[in-house]
Write an enzyme that holds these catalytic residues in place. Sequence first.
Site, PDB file in Angstrom:
ATOM      1  N   ARG A   1      -0.970   5.981  17.016  1.00 31.98           N
ATOM      2  CA  ARG A   1      -1.153   6.939  15.918  1.00 31.98           C
ATOM      3  C   ARG A   1      -0.776   8.374  16.282  1.00 31.98           C
ATOM      4  O   ARG A   1      -0.189   9.077  15.459  1.00 31.98           O
ATOM      5  CB  ARG A   1      -2.589   6.879  15.394  1.00 31.98           C
ATOM      6  CG  ARG A   1      -3.029   5.514  14.861  1.00 31.98           C
ATOM      7  CD  ARG A   1      -1.953   4.782  14.113  1.00 31.98           C
ATOM      8  NE  ARG A   1      -2.463   3.620  13.402  1.00 31.98           N
ATOM      9  CZ  ARG A   1      -1.717   2.643  12.914  1.00 31.98           C
ATOM     10  NH1 ARG A   1      -0.409   2.677  13.117  1.00 31.98           N
ATOM     11  NH2 ARG A   1      -2.245   1.641  12.256  1.00 31.98           N
TER      12      ARG A   1
ATOM     13  N   SER B   1      -5.892  -8.819   8.047  1.00 34.72           N
ATOM     14  CA  SER B   1      -5.303  -7.501   8.177  1.00 34.72           C
ATOM     15  C   SER B   1      -4.807  -7.380   9.611  1.00 34.72           C
ATOM     16  O   SER B   1      -5.571  -7.534  10.551  1.00 34.72           O
ATOM     17  CB  SER B   1      -6.347  -6.424   7.870  1.00 34.72           C
ATOM     18  OG  SER B   1      -5.829  -5.140   8.143  1.00 34.72           O
TER      19      SER B   1
ATOM     20  N   ASP C   1       0.818  -1.217   0.000  1.00 35.52           N
ATOM     21  CA  ASP C   1       0.000   0.000   0.000  1.00 35.52           C
ATOM     22  C   ASP C   1       0.851   1.267   0.000  1.00 35.52           C
ATOM     23  O   ASP C   1       0.668   2.159  -0.840  1.00 35.52           O
ATOM     24  CB  ASP C   1      -0.933   0.022   1.207  1.00 35.52           C
ATOM     25  CG  ASP C   1      -2.047  -1.012   1.104  1.00 35.52           C
ATOM     26  OD1 ASP C   1      -1.914  -1.932   0.279  1.00 35.52           O
ATOM     27  OD2 ASP C   1      -3.028  -0.911   1.850  1.00 35.52           O
TER      28      ASP C   1
ATOM     29  N   ASP D   1      -8.388   4.965  11.725  1.00 34.50           N
ATOM     30  CA  ASP D   1      -7.010   5.444  11.654  1.00 34.50           C
ATOM     31  C   ASP D   1      -6.880   6.788  10.946  1.00 34.50           C
ATOM     32  O   ASP D   1      -6.050   7.616  11.318  1.00 34.50           O
ATOM     33  CB  ASP D   1      -6.116   4.411  10.965  1.00 34.50           C
ATOM     34  CG  ASP D   1      -5.412   3.507  11.964  1.00 34.50           C
ATOM     35  OD1 ASP D   1      -5.479   3.805  13.168  1.00 34.50           O
ATOM     36  OD2 ASP D   1      -4.799   2.526  11.540  1.00 34.50           O
TER      37      ASP D   1
END
Length: 271
Positions: A98, A180, A16, A127
């Site tokens: 994050r 994932s 990605d 996210d």
Amino acid sequence: MAAIKKVVLAYSGGLDTSVILKWLGDNYHCEVVTFTADIGQGEEVEPAREKALKLGIKKENIFIEDLREEFIRDFVFPMFRANTIYEGEYLLGTSIARPLIAKRLVEIAQKVGADAIAHGATGKGNDQMRFEIGAYALNPDIKVIAPWREWDLNSREKLLSYAESAGIPIEKKANKSPYSMDANLLHISYEGQILEDPNVEPEEDMWRWSVSPMNAPNEPESISITFEKGDGVAINGERLSPAAFWGKLNELGGKHGIGRLDLVENRYVGM
């Protein structure tokens, strides 16, 4: 596309973000800086440097940093002192990393004179909010590029096709998980595939860090944890750094089948 001269990309080296790296240059015609964080995900981060170099990123525009100590000391410990659990059960293992990544993205952008940052979070999850609110809190004027909300590469097939046409090497890992996954020193999470059905329990070979309670030792193991100002600083009298302390607890917990949780996530965007 808006006029962007330089962008700092949160870069893992995977499919990605490698596609995003090339896509940013193709569509924004800007200089790309990569940032890769080691937050204890258990995978080598240094290969991201070679991948970025192969994709044309200048050596001085590649940042790889070990943030494990800062992650536990300044983010995980304060979160645990506050007993921060979303909706009473969601443990925020992914969430708490994050703000740290967003902080470093903004700091690196300021250091290199970039006018934007970019991330690889999809447009359907939480996210994107975590990265962007964190960035805007630190620099309200920063531009955030979220390719998943802009491009039409909305399937793995399209990503692979773009990667092939752009000459992006794709590694096929043996024993690659079908799920994932997101990992850091605090936790590892899984979603997708059979896990989308609440009637189906996780397969035993999915778990990476813990043994099944059925296979855990029959004899208990007692440990002593020393706290200072609410933070753990030692195990069985051995003083450890924040990251080493957490890593040791992961080892002990995993050995005894502690730490598995199965839940349905309520996403910020309503899913």
